[in-house]
Each structure stands twice: as C-alpha cells, then as structure tokens.
Write a protein that holds these residues in place. Structure first.
Motif, PDB file in Angstrom:
ATOM      1  N   GLU A 134     -11.609  -0.380  -3.283  1.00 17.76           N
ATOM      2  CA  GLU A 134     -10.733  -1.217  -4.295  1.00 17.76           C
ATOM      3  C   GLU A 134     -11.495  -2.281  -5.040  1.00 17.76           C
ATOM      4  O   GLU A 134     -11.454  -2.421  -6.222  1.00 17.76           O
TER       5      GLU A 134
ATOM      6  N   TYR B 129      -3.388  -6.082  -3.033  1.00 20.37           N
ATOM      7  CA  TYR B 129      -4.571  -6.021  -2.241  1.00 20.37           C
ATOM      8  C   TYR B 129      -4.707  -6.481  -0.955  1.00 20.37           C
ATOM      9  O   TYR B 129      -4.183  -7.804  -0.719  1.00 20.37           O
TER      10      TYR B 129
ATOM     11  N   ASP C  83      -9.598  -2.880   2.646  1.00 22.85           N
ATOM     12  CA  ASP C  83     -10.628  -2.886   1.775  1.00 22.85           C
ATOM     13  C   ASP C  83     -12.136  -2.970   2.599  1.00 22.85           C
ATOM     14  O   ASP C  83     -13.001  -2.032   2.159  1.00 22.85           O
TER      15      ASP C  83
ATOM     16  N   TYR D 272       0.704  -1.282   0.001  1.00 25.57           N
ATOM     17  CA  TYR D 272       0.040  -0.004   0.064  1.00 25.57           C
ATOM     18  C   TYR D 272       0.769   1.384  -0.022  1.00 25.57           C
ATOM     19  O   TYR D 272       0.314   2.438   0.057  1.00 25.57           O
TER      20      TYR D 272
ATOM     21  N   LYS E 269      -0.339   3.552  -3.037  1.00 20.56           N
ATOM     22  CA  LYS E 269      -1.711   4.039  -2.831  1.00 20.56           C
ATOM     23  C   LYS E 269      -1.776   5.013  -1.971  1.00 20.56           C
ATOM     24  O   LYS E 269      -2.333   6.020  -1.815  1.00 20.56           O
TER      25      LYS E 269
ATOM     26  N   PHE F 147      -4.155  -6.238  -9.478  1.00 19.54           N
ATOM     27  CA  PHE F 147      -4.950  -6.016  -8.376  1.00 19.54           C
ATOM     28  C   PHE F 147      -4.734  -6.926  -7.197  1.00 19.54           C
ATOM     29  O   PHE F 147      -4.490  -6.253  -6.034  1.00 19.54           O
TER      30      PHE F 147
END
Length: 716
Positions: free
Chosen positions: A399, A442, A447, A318, A321, A438
């Motif tokens: 996401e 992830y 999320d 992350y 992001k 993805f």
C-alpha cells in the motif's frame, strides 16, 4: 472426404459451446438473433419490450452502477437495488466503530436519513446504435495500422461530439469483435445517489470468502440506493434541494416464485470476457499467469486475515480491500480448474488446426498464418507477462508503495530550476486528498508484513534483467527484507501519517529530497523507470500486435463458421443473457438442487465464526417462523441457480421472469463454472441469484423498513 467430415463434425462440436444458454447479447439485436430462442424457452414479451428507443422498455430500469456493477430501479421514486458487495465501499465509507453499518446494517426509515455518496453515480442507457460504417469511413485494407487507428479515433470523436451536442448526454463508441464492429452508447448520468438500506454483513456477506463463488449460497447480497435529480428530474450533482428521481420505467417485483426449467433473463453490464482467444493465450493464463497471481494473493490474504481477526477497527478498515483481493483470487482458482477439466487448450488447438487447414484449402491467405502468429506473439509475451504480473500483484500490492508512486509528479515539479508555485500548490492539495483516504484505511503492520512477503516473491521469481539493482543492494545491506522493512517503516513518510503531514503541510520545493530519498519511493521509482522501457513498452507493442491479429482471427472465425451466430465479448456495455432455472452436477454422483432456503442459513449458523454468526433477530424470525407473505412451504427461499451466461459487472443485475418481472438479483457464479469468461460449459456454468423474496423478507420483517416495501409494485 475424411478431412471434410472431420471438419464438419468439429464445427458442430465447437458450435455446441454456443447453444442458446451461452452468450451476452446486445439487446438492440434481440429480434434478429435471440427472440425465437427466447420464446422457445418460454419468454412472453416482445423485442420492443426488451429494448426500444420509441417507447418505455426494460432497458430504462437497468442502470450501470458505479464503476463496475449493475443495478435496477424498483420504484417510481428512483429506488435502486444492487448487490451488497457493489455498495460495500459506500457502506464502509459511512462506517466507524461507533456507527458500524457493516456489522449492524443501515436503514433509512425516512427520506431525510438517506446518505449521500460523493463520487458514486449511475448511468441509464438512452440508446445504442451500430456505427461501424461511420467509424470505418476512410479506412482501407492497404492502410497502415497506425493510420487506421488514427482514422477510427477521429471518426469516433466526430460521432461523439455531434451526439453529445445534440442530446446533452454522455456517449462512448465501443469496439466489438476486436474492431470488426463498432457500437455507439448514449447515457444519462446521475451523480446524486444516496444509500437507503443495507443488511448487516452477517446477512449481506453471509459465508464470507469461504462461500464466495460456491453453491449452495445463503447470502442476502443486496443493498438499496436512491437516485436523486433536480426539480426538473434532470441529472444534477448532490444538493440538499434535489428530489427523488422519477424514472420512465421501474421493474415490477414478482412473488410468484420459480421452479426448475423456468425461463430467466439477466439484463446488465457484464465487464469482460475473452471467448475467442487462441489456445496459446489460454495456455499462458493456465500455466503461468493465474498460478503466480493466486500464490501472491494467498500470501496477502493470510497476512490481512490474521491481523483483522485481532482488531475490530482493522477489520473495518480492511473489509473492502480484503474482499476485493479475495474475489479475484478465488475466481482464478475456479477458472484454472475449469479450463483444465474442459481440456480447453487441446480443444482450441484442434479447432485451430481445422481452421488453418480450411484457410489454406480455400485460398484464405489472410487467415492461413494468423494462429501461428498469435502463438509466436504469446511466446514472446511470456517472460514480460511474468515480470508485469509481479509488478502489479506483488510490488503494487504494497500500500505504501502504491501511495508513494503518486508523488513522482511533485518531485519532478520541485526539481525545476524555477519551480512553478501554483502547479506545486495544486499538486500538494491533490496529494493531501489522496492521503486522507489512504491513512483512513491504513494499518502499518499489515503493510510492513506485505512489504517483506512481496519483495521476497519479487526477488525470487522475476528474471534478473527486470530487477533494479536497488532491491539486491538493500537486501544485502540489511541481510534480508525483514530488517529492511523494520528500518523503512520506522522512518518512511509513506507509512507514518504524522511525518507525512509535517512534510506536506509545510511543503517547499527544496524539501523534495525527503521524498526522493525515501527508500519506499526509491524502490517504486526504480522498478517503474526500469519497466517503462524493458517491460511496459515491449509488452504493449506485443499486445497491440495481438489485438490486430485477433481482429483478423475473429473475422476468419466468422467466415469459417457462417452458420454460427457470434456474440461480442463483454466490455461493460448493456447485454441480455437468457437461460433457465436449473441445478447442476459439480462432480460424479452429486446433484445440486437449484434453490437454497433459510434452513441452510441456520444449518451454517456458528457464533464462533464471524462469517457464519447469524444475527439474533434473524434467528428469532426463524424460530417463530414469522415469514409473512414471503413464506413458501414453511420456509423462505434465499437463492437459486440458472444457466444464464454472466461475468463480473453482472453483479446486481436484474434476473427477470418470462413476463419481465424481477425475480432476483444476480450476485455470483458457481465456482466450477468460472472459466465461462474464456469457455462456456452448459453443464456447469450457472449464475447465482438472490431470490427477491428473501430480500423483501429482510427489508420488511427483519429491518421493519415498510416504507420501502410500500414504494414497490409487487405482483403475486
């Protein structure tokens, strides 16, 4: 007489916002608009040195890096320096727990160690040209707007077709001043760009989001890449047979240093500014849009930061992001504060009052009502803007929801009476590639928490007419979004890689119901389908109307202020900005010095805080004062501030001295001046530059990558 005097005073005051340090100027017009002011500040070169089609000029050494940064060529072997945060995604893509280049840095000690980056390219400008007359050929004042745009589009296509056929290059036609001017830009694009070096994040991102947008800064925000070409030095896709690119121009690097008042020039690709908006647009930004977006991103960041602090693998997943979310989040806060401090809305309202009075008094009927029409447009846009902001900043920040939206086409293809097997195969192959990226980065707990927080915000703040019934129904069924999330995330294929793989690897059209009945997909599609007609279309119609009004308003401003030289808003095209090295006063009785040093790094050093944990080797270099030729008065300069007008996209831009030598790499703005995208304040708008001497010190003394230093043309 009193009215005329007030008008003249207002024009002088408003023009004061456009003093020499303000502006992002097209380099092709430097001789006409900028050279005298630049010379007055100490610039020693010619306009041809800045931009030329007939000889090598500085523009040949400036590249559009990736999708939104700038870089510069600093060796005859195609070596490029840009910001660490511009190369961050590529550094991350090569990183793993075993090879954590974010944490430990990366250095290619020989050519063969340089790492390819699929999808990364750089563009070098070949030429720019004013093509307004060609683009507007056949356009008349009586023409309907739809016909006008069709004519402009067709004329632009003809221009691009001829240019690209003649040059083999890529080209674009870009509107300036909301369509009052059109410029042609021709580029060579190089698609084999390899990672050469990056300091550890403890240097390249030192201070993290706490220091982001702030001064003083102590961030070694740089990374190194190399352009590769084919054996004929022409652009080519990646191949192991490619060789380092031989540029026609590379920048000399100066170790001479800087002092307050020195001339500086930023040469780069600024992304987007909106300097000429009306007061009602600024009011919408400051009172509605920015506060909502800031609050939503705060919640997302709190969730991510809590989880990232628990798990190193999640921190790596992350990192990019999180940095991307935080960057705009903090910028919007500074922008909001700056616009309020400048009393921007009132200033623009005063200008608009005088502008409208001038238009009416002088029979300028085409301009007389334009401000009132813009105000009405923004009033009509307000509720729609709220709805759209919550769609993009709340729902689309989930996401799995964003991932699910990509499956709409597959469902549509699968529902056909006679499904096209080839089309379905192409679509599933495409989705498999999307899924690989993805799921690689992830983490379901982040999320799932985001899902709950964002649906709560969406439900509480979006008008009922813009909320699909499914959200209220699911909330009622599960007595809140927490229980809904538990159910959804336990079963959804968009949050479970194994379940997703089972479906996609054996996909048949009859299985579309697995997607169609997935609650995440249902929520996304319900919002998207509702918004197509109720939000997207009317909002786009209003924005189209606003752009037309802004074109007229822009033309009117130019007629109202004939003595003022206007610069076009930034739009990711090559620009120059110039100013001088100087500090500033953020608040009363506080004066910031223009230069930071390695002493400041050590003052912030704290091994217990990730963003301030200085690497052991840098501590040792500081302790022994092993600074080499990069020492200045017993220390190493790290960063400096100057009054160049910059914005997003200028990240990585070369900051040049009066002789065109590289003295630093632009990487940020001071927080107090981030409203410069909308209104420039000469007292507080400062760009923040990595002093090139600190970058060289890290490459040489910290990394021991002397082969890279040997490539460079360094002047003292």
């Amino acid at each position: 007489m009193k009215k005329l005097t007030l008008s003249l005073l207002l024009i002088v005051a408003f023009s004061g916002w456009s003093r020499a340090d303000e502006g992002m100027w097209l380099p092709i017009f430097a001789e006409k608009y900028n050279l005298k002011a630049m010379k007055d500040k100490g610039f020693k070169l010619t306009a041809e040195d800045i931009y030329s089609e007939n000889q090598n000029s500085l523009k040949e050494a400036v590249v559009l890096f990736g999708r939104g940064c700038t870089g510069e060529i600093i060796s005859k072997e195609g070596l490029v320096i840009t910001n660490h945060h511009c190369g961050f995604d590529n550094i991350q893509s090569h990183s793993s727990v075993e090879h954590d280049y974010l944490k430990n840095g990366f250095w290619a000690y020989k050519l063969g160690d340089e790492l390819p980056n699929p999808g990364l390219s750089v563009k070098i400008l070949v030429k720019m040209e004013d093509v307004t007359s060609q683009v507007l050929k056949g356009v008349t004042a009586q023409m309907a707007e739809k016909d006008r745009q069709t004519t402009i589009k067709n004329n632009s296509k003809d221009i691009l077709k001829k240019v690209e056929a003649a040059t083999g290059c890529k080209a674009t036609v870009e509107a300036m001043f909301y369509g009052n001017q059109y410029m042609l830009f021709v580029y060579e694009e190089y698609k084999d760009v390899r990672l050469v070096g990056a300091p550890p994040s403890a240097i390249g991102k030192f201070g993290g989001d706490t220091d982001n947008w702030m001064w003083p800064r102590h961030t070694g925000d740089f990374s190194l890449f190399r352009i590769y070409a084919d054996k004929n030095n022409k652009p080519a896709s990646y191949s192991p047979n490619n060789v380092p690119f031989k540029p026609s121009r590379s920048l000399k690097i100066s170790l001479k240093g800087i002092k307050e008042g020195d001339f500086t020039m930023v040469y780069g690709y600024p992304g987007r500014t909106q300097e000429y908006l009306p007061a009602s647009s600024i009011k919408l930004i400051t009172e509605v849009s920015n506060p909502n977006k800031i609050r939503l991103r705060t919640k997302r960041l709190d969730i991510q930061n809590a989880e990232m602090s628990k798990n190193q693998a999640v921190r790596i997943q992350y990192a990019a992001k999180n940095a991307s979310i935080a960057n705009a989040w903090k910028k919007w806060q500074g922008e909001l504060k700056g616009l309020v401090r400048l009393n921007a809305v009132a200033k623009k309202q005063q200008f608009e009052s005088e502008f409208t009075a001038w238009a009416k008094a002088n029979g300028k009927t085409q301009f007389a009502d334009v401000v009132a029409l813009l105000d009405a447009n923004n009033a009509a846009s307000t509720t729609l803007t709220i709805a759209k902001d919550f769609q993009t900043e709340a729902l689309w920040s989930i996401e799995s929801a964003r991932f699910a939206a990509a499956f709409d086409s597959l469902v549509i293809l699968s529902k056909d009476k006679q499904p096209n097997a080839d089309a379905i195969k192409r679509q599933t192959d495409k989705l498999k590639k999307i899924a690989d990226g993805f799921f690689k980065d992830y983490y379901r707990p982040i999320d799932q928490q985001t899902f709950v927080a964002m649906l709560e915000e969406f439900d509480a703040n979006v008008p009922t007419s813009f909320k699909p019934a499914i959200i209220a129904n699911l909330k009622a069924k599960y007595k809140g979004f927490d229980k809904l999330a538990e159910k959804v995330y336990a079963k959804s294929i968009f949050s479970n890689q194994d379940q997703f793989n089972e479906l996609i690897n054996s996909y048949a059209p009859k299985r579309y119901k697995v997607i169609d009945e997935d609650p995440i997909f249902q929520i996304v599609m319900a919002v998207n389908n509702l918004y197509k007609e109720t939000v997207d279309k009317p909002l786009q119609d209003l924005r189209n109307e606003q752009n037309l009004l802004l074109r007229t308003y822009m033309q009117g401003q130019m007629e109202f202020q004939p003595q003022k030289v206007f610069y076009p808003d930034a739009n990711s095209t090559l620009r120059i900005a110039y100013g001088k090295v100087e500090g500033y006063m953020p608040v009363d009785a506080v004066k910031y010095h223009y230069q930071s040093t390695i002493e400041g790094i050590m003052q912030k050093d704290n091994p217990n805080i990730y963003d301030y944990d200085v690497p052991a080797k840098l501590r040792e270099l500081y302790k022994t004062k092993d600074y080499g030729r990069y020492a200045v008065n017993g220390t190493v300069p790290v960063a400096f501030t100057a009054s160049n007008h910059t914005t997003g996209g200028n990240s990585g831009s070369p900051v040049l001295d009066a002789e065109g030598n590289l003295i630093g790499v632009n990487f940020d703005r001071c927080w107090e001046g981030t409203m410069s995208d909308l209104m420039y304040d000469p007292d507080q708008c400062r760009n923040i530059t990595l002093d090139i001497r600190y970058a060289l010190f890290i490459i040489d003394k910290y990394a021991g990558a002397k082969r890279l230093i040997d490539e460079m043309d360094i002047v003292q």
